[in-house]
Design a protein around this motif. Structure first.
Motif, mmCIF file in Angstrom:
data_model
loop_
_atom_site.group_PDB
_atom_site.id
_atom_site.type_symbol
_atom_site.label_atom_id
_atom_site.label_comp_id
_atom_site.label_asym_id
_atom_site.label_seq_id
_atom_site.Cartn_x
_atom_site.Cartn_y
_atom_site.Cartn_z
ATOM 1 N N LEU A 11 0.825 -1.212 0.000
ATOM 2 C CA LEU A 11 0.000 0.000 0.000
ATOM 3 C C LEU A 11 0.861 1.265 0.000
ATOM 4 O O LEU A 11 0.483 2.286 -0.574
ATOM 5 N N LEU A 12 2.039 1.184 0.611
ATOM 6 C CA LEU A 12 2.912 2.364 0.707
ATOM 7 C C LEU A 12 3.815 2.560 -0.506
ATOM 8 O O LEU A 12 4.574 3.511 -0.552
ATOM 9 N N GLN A 13 3.726 1.671 -1.478
ATOM 10 C CA GLN A 13 4.526 1.842 -2.691
ATOM 11 C C GLN A 13 4.003 3.045 -3.472
ATOM 12 O O GLN A 13 2.814 3.382 -3.395
ATOM 13 N N PRO A 14 4.884 3.701 -4.239
ATOM 14 C CA PRO A 14 4.456 4.883 -5.013
ATOM 15 C C PRO A 14 3.274 4.595 -5.943
ATOM 16 O O PRO A 14 2.354 5.390 -6.048
ATOM 17 N N ASN A 15 3.303 3.450 -6.605
ATOM 18 C CA ASN A 15 2.204 3.051 -7.488
ATOM 19 C C ASN A 15 1.711 1.678 -7.046
ATOM 20 O O ASN A 15 2.168 0.649 -7.562
ATOM 21 N N PRO A 16 0.774 1.638 -6.077
ATOM 22 C CA PRO A 16 0.310 0.339 -5.564
ATOM 23 C C PRO A 16 -0.274 -0.533 -6.673
ATOM 24 O O PRO A 16 -1.020 -0.059 -7.530
ATOM 25 N N ASN A 17 0.079 -1.788 -6.635
ATOM 26 C CA ASN A 17 -0.404 -2.767 -7.596
ATOM 27 C C ASN A 17 -1.707 -3.355 -7.043
ATOM 28 O O ASN A 17 -1.694 -4.100 -6.065
ATOM 29 N N ASN A 18 -2.818 -3.032 -7.693
ATOM 30 C CA ASN A 18 -4.126 -3.485 -7.206
ATOM 31 C C ASN A 18 -4.244 -5.002 -7.189
ATOM 32 O O ASN A 18 -4.870 -5.575 -6.292
ATOM 33 N N LYS A 19 -3.648 -5.660 -8.168
ATOM 34 C CA LYS A 19 -3.732 -7.116 -8.215
ATOM 35 C C LYS A 19 -3.002 -7.728 -7.011
ATOM 36 O O LYS A 19 -3.513 -8.649 -6.366
ATOM 37 N N ALA A 20 -1.813 -7.217 -6.709
ATOM 38 C CA ALA A 20 -1.048 -7.721 -5.563
ATOM 39 C C ALA A 20 -1.769 -7.396 -4.254
ATOM 40 O O ALA A 20 -1.801 -8.227 -3.333
ATOM 41 N N LEU A 21 -2.360 -6.206 -4.174
ATOM 42 C CA LEU A 21 -3.124 -5.835 -2.978
ATOM 43 C C LEU A 21 -4.318 -6.772 -2.785
ATOM 44 O O LEU A 21 -4.580 -7.248 -1.678
ATOM 45 N N ALA A 22 -5.022 -7.040 -3.873
ATOM 46 C CA ALA A 22 -6.198 -7.920 -3.793
ATOM 47 C C ALA A 22 -5.788 -9.334 -3.389
ATOM 48 O O ALA A 22 -6.461 -9.978 -2.577
ATOM 49 N N GLN A 23 -4.668 -9.812 -3.933
ATOM 50 C CA GLN A 23 -4.194 -11.154 -3.589
ATOM 51 C C GLN A 23 -3.802 -11.217 -2.109
ATOM 52 O O GLN A 23 -4.127 -12.173 -1.418
ATOM 53 N N THR A 24 -3.124 -10.190 -1.619
ATOM 54 C CA THR A 24 -2.718 -10.157 -0.215
ATOM 55 C C THR A 24 -3.942 -10.111 0.689
ATOM 56 O O THR A 24 -3.990 -10.808 1.712
ATOM 57 N N LEU A 25 -4.926 -9.308 0.327
ATOM 58 C CA LEU A 25 -6.157 -9.242 1.132
ATOM 59 C C LEU A 25 -6.896 -10.573 1.111
ATOM 60 O O LEU A 25 -7.463 -10.989 2.125
ATOM 61 N N SER A 26 -6.887 -11.241 -0.019
ATOM 62 C CA SER A 26 -7.533 -12.542 -0.114
ATOM 63 C C SER A 26 -6.844 -13.561 0.803
ATOM 64 O O SER A 26 -7.511 -14.322 1.510
ATOM 65 N N GLN A 27 -5.520 -13.557 0.812
ATOM 66 C CA GLN A 27 -4.778 -14.458 1.690
ATOM 67 C C GLN A 27 -5.029 -14.117 3.162
ATOM 68 O O GLN A 27 -5.196 -15.014 3.993
ATOM 69 N N LEU A 28 -5.084 -12.831 3.457
ATOM 70 C CA LEU A 28 -5.369 -12.400 4.828
ATOM 71 C C LEU A 28 -6.752 -12.861 5.254
ATOM 72 O O LEU A 28 -6.945 -13.374 6.362
ATOM 73 N N ARG A 29 -7.709 -12.741 4.366
ATOM 74 C CA ARG A 29 -9.075 -13.192 4.651
ATOM 75 C C ARG A 29 -9.121 -14.706 4.874
ATOM 76 O O ARG A 29 -9.781 -15.193 5.791
ATOM 77 N N ASN A 30 -8.379 -15.460 4.063
ATOM 78 C CA ASN A 30 -8.333 -16.916 4.232
ATOM 79 C C ASN A 30 -7.762 -17.305 5.596
ATOM 80 O O ASN A 30 -8.287 -18.189 6.274
ATOM 81 N N HIS A 31 -6.685 -16.644 5.998
ATOM 82 C CA HIS A 31 -6.086 -16.934 7.307
ATOM 83 C C HIS A 31 -7.013 -16.498 8.439
ATOM 84 O O HIS A 31 -7.106 -17.178 9.460
ATOM 85 N N SER A 32 -7.698 -15.401 8.231
ATOM 86 C CA SER A 32 -8.654 -14.937 9.237
ATOM 87 C C SER A 32 -9.801 -15.933 9.396
ATOM 88 O O SER A 32 -10.217 -16.245 10.518
ATOM 89 N N ASP A 33 -10.282 -16.464 8.276
ATOM 90 C CA ASP A 33 -11.337 -17.488 8.327
ATOM 91 C C ASP A 33 -10.841 -18.752 9.032
ATOM 92 O O ASP A 33 -11.557 -19.342 9.840
#
Length: 151
Positions: free
Chosen positions: A87-109
């Motif tokens: 998120l703090l990168q100059p040009n955040p990569n939405n695909k990488a952000l979405a993948q990271t959030l998906s993994q975070l959600r899986n671990h949270s579940d």
């Protein structure tokens, strides 16, 4: 003072310090206390009102649960840090952000499933009065704990 007195004083201090450290080492090895691990805070809301006999009987299951959730929580923290880094990168990569959030959600579940499983194991072992206290805790968490509106 002459040099010989300083040498003698230094030698005496060194011997005294060595004897003290040796005494601490021997004392700790001879009088080893059993290692008592604190109960996990993630179940604290449910078990804080239990008597010591109940806690003692449940401790093995709670410790096993704790061993299962530690790696899940570590992975959740790692994913959160990765998301923050992306998120703090100059040009955040939405695909990488979405993948990271998906993994975070899986671990949270996975973490929530483990918590629910442990709760289902603990509830039958509680008395009716203790289960009533759990209901009260679910409705109105104690001060200092996360409330639904704080999440």
């Amino acid at each position: 003072m002459n040099n010989s007195r300083w040498v003698i004083i230094s030698l005496l201090l060194s011997v005294a310090l060595n004897l003290l450290l040796l005494g601490v080492f021997i004392g700790s090895s001879v009088y080893k206390k059993p290692i008592i691990k604190p109960l996990p805070t993630n179940l604290g809301w449910m078990i804080q009102h239990l008597d010591s006999a109940s806690l003692s009987s449940l401790r093995p299951q709670i410790e096993a649960h704790s061993l299962r959730v530690v790696p899940i929580r570590k992975e959740m923290r790692r994913q959160q840090k990765e998301f923050n880094r992306l998120l703090l990168q100059p040009n955040p990569n939405n695909k990488a952000l979405a993948q990271t959030l998906s993994q975070l959600r899986n671990h949270s579940d996975e973490y929530q499933q483990e918590m629910h499983s442990m709760i289902l194991k603990l509830i039958p072992k509680l008395s009716e009065d203790q289960r009533r206290k759990v209901i009260t805790m679910l409705r109105k968490p104690p001060k200092g704990s996360l409330r639904h509106e704080d999440r």
